[in-house]
Design a protein around this motif. Structure first.
Motif, short mmCIF file in Angstrom:
data_model
loop_
_atom_site.label_atom_id
_atom_site.label_comp_id
_atom_site.label_asym_id
_atom_site.label_seq_id
_atom_site.Cartn_x
_atom_site.Cartn_y
_atom_site.Cartn_z
N MET A 1 0.83 -1.21 0.00
CA MET A 1 0.00 0.00 0.00
C MET A 1 0.86 1.26 0.00
SD MET A 1 -3.22 -0.78 2.44
CE MET A 1 -3.77 0.89 2.21
N PHE A 2 1.96 1.24 0.76
CA PHE A 2 2.85 2.39 0.78
C PHE A 2 3.44 2.61 -0.62
CE2 PHE A 2 7.14 4.22 1.52
CZ PHE A 2 6.72 5.45 1.99
N TYR A 3 3.86 1.55 -1.29
CA TYR A 3 4.38 1.67 -2.65
C TYR A 3 3.30 2.21 -3.59
CZ TYR A 3 6.23 0.41 -7.20
OH TYR A 3 6.65 0.45 -8.50
N PHE B 1 0.65 4.05 -2.80
CA PHE B 1 0.41 5.47 -2.50
C PHE B 1 1.50 6.36 -3.08
CE2 PHE B 1 -2.20 4.42 1.51
CZ PHE B 1 -3.37 4.44 0.78
N VAL B 2 2.76 5.92 -2.95
CA VAL B 2 3.86 6.71 -3.50
C VAL B 2 3.72 6.85 -5.01
CG1 VAL B 2 6.36 6.72 -3.93
CG2 VAL B 2 5.49 6.26 -1.63
N MET B 3 3.41 5.76 -5.69
CA MET B 3 3.25 5.81 -7.14
C MET B 3 2.01 6.62 -7.53
SD MET B 3 5.76 4.44 -8.60
CE MET B 3 6.87 4.96 -7.32
N PHE B 4 0.94 6.54 -6.73
CA PHE B 4 -0.28 7.30 -6.99
C PHE B 4 0.01 8.80 -6.90
CE2 PHE B 4 -4.02 9.50 -5.22
CZ PHE B 4 -4.94 9.26 -6.23
N VAL B 5 0.70 9.20 -5.84
CA VAL B 5 1.03 10.62 -5.67
C VAL B 5 1.99 11.06 -6.77
CG1 VAL B 5 2.22 12.27 -4.17
CG2 VAL B 5 0.53 10.72 -3.21
N HIS B 6 2.96 10.22 -7.10
CA HIS B 6 3.91 10.56 -8.17
C HIS B 6 3.18 10.77 -9.50
CE1 HIS B 6 7.60 10.64 -10.45
NE2 HIS B 6 7.11 9.70 -11.24
N ASP B 7 2.23 9.89 -9.82
CA ASP B 7 1.47 10.05 -11.06
C ASP B 7 0.62 11.31 -11.04
OD1 ASP B 7 2.54 7.75 -12.09
OD2 ASP B 7 0.80 6.49 -11.58
N HIS C 1 7.46 18.81 -2.03
CA HIS C 1 7.84 17.72 -1.14
C HIS C 1 6.61 17.29 -0.35
CE1 HIS C 1 12.08 18.21 -1.94
NE2 HIS C 1 11.92 19.53 -1.83
N TYR C 2 6.38 15.99 -0.29
CA TYR C 2 5.29 15.43 0.50
C TYR C 2 5.90 14.62 1.63
CZ TYR C 2 2.04 16.87 -3.09
OH TYR C 2 1.30 17.62 -3.95
N ALA C 3 5.40 14.81 2.81
CA ALA C 3 5.92 14.10 3.98
C ALA C 3 5.61 12.61 3.86
CB ALA C 3 5.28 14.66 5.24
N VAL C 4 6.52 11.81 4.38
CA VAL C 4 6.34 10.36 4.35
C VAL C 4 5.10 9.99 5.16
CG1 VAL C 4 7.38 8.16 5.04
CG2 VAL C 4 8.78 9.92 3.98
N ALA C 5 4.84 10.71 6.24
CA ALA C 5 3.67 10.42 7.06
C ALA C 5 2.38 10.62 6.27
CB ALA C 5 3.66 11.31 8.31
N PHE C 6 2.37 11.57 5.35
CA PHE C 6 1.21 11.80 4.50
C PHE C 6 0.88 10.56 3.69
CE2 PHE C 6 -0.28 13.15 0.23
CZ PHE C 6 -1.48 13.73 0.60
N LEU C 7 1.89 9.79 3.33
CA LEU C 7 1.70 8.58 2.54
C LEU C 7 1.61 7.33 3.40
CD1 LEU C 7 4.36 9.40 -0.17
CD2 LEU C 7 1.90 9.77 -0.32
N ILE D 1 0.60 7.04 6.80
CA ILE D 1 -0.49 6.94 7.78
C ILE D 1 -1.71 6.19 7.24
CG2 ILE D 1 -2.18 8.31 9.08
CD1 ILE D 1 0.10 10.21 9.76
N PRO D 2 -2.19 6.45 6.02
CA PRO D 2 -3.33 5.66 5.54
C PRO D 2 -3.00 4.17 5.42
CG PRO D 2 -3.03 7.60 4.17
CD PRO D 2 -1.86 7.53 5.08
N ALA D 3 -1.78 3.84 5.02
CA ALA D 3 -1.39 2.44 4.90
C ALA D 3 -1.35 1.76 6.27
CB ALA D 3 -0.03 2.33 4.21
N VAL D 4 -0.86 2.47 7.27
CA VAL D 4 -0.81 1.91 8.63
C VAL D 4 -2.22 1.70 9.17
CG1 VAL D 4 -0.11 2.40 11.01
CG2 VAL D 4 1.48 2.81 9.13
N ILE D 5 -3.11 2.64 8.92
CA ILE D 5 -4.48 2.51 9.40
C ILE D 5 -5.17 1.32 8.75
CG2 ILE D 5 -6.77 3.61 9.35
CD1 ILE D 5 -5.31 6.30 9.75
#
Length: 96
Positions: free
Chosen positions: A32-34, A36-42, A53-59, A61-65
């Protein structure tokens, strides 16, 4: 003289099935983290999100939840089916 206590292994609280479920949860959170990173990158590349710059927590936290909800729900379902996830503590062993 004080007795040396071995460090407590955090995986001791899980049975084998619980450890497998924890491993599956870690794989899910990594995927999920991967994603989310690719989704934001796209979205940044297409111009839908502002560049910067986007904080790692922004990406992360939803995966952890979602991973926590997955682990909790899966452990509840497996416990209802009779598969033990959590190891029962041994009250006779004070070092456990």
């Amino acid at each position: 003289m004080s007795e040396q206590r071995s460090p407590k292994d955090p995986l001791r609280m899980f049975t084998f099935a619980g450890r497998l479920l924890l491993l599956a949860t870690l794989v899910i959170i990594g995927g999920m983290f991967y994603w989310f990173v690719m989704f934001v990158h796209d979205k940044v590349q297409s111009g839908a999100l502002p560049s910067g710059h986007y904080a790692v927590a922004f990406l992360l936290i939803p995966a952890v939840i979602v991973a926590g909800l997955f682990f909790g729900l899966a452990s509840l379902i497996l416990e209802r089916l009779g598969v033990r996830i959590w190891r029962k503590s041994d009250d006779n062993n004070p070092h456990a």
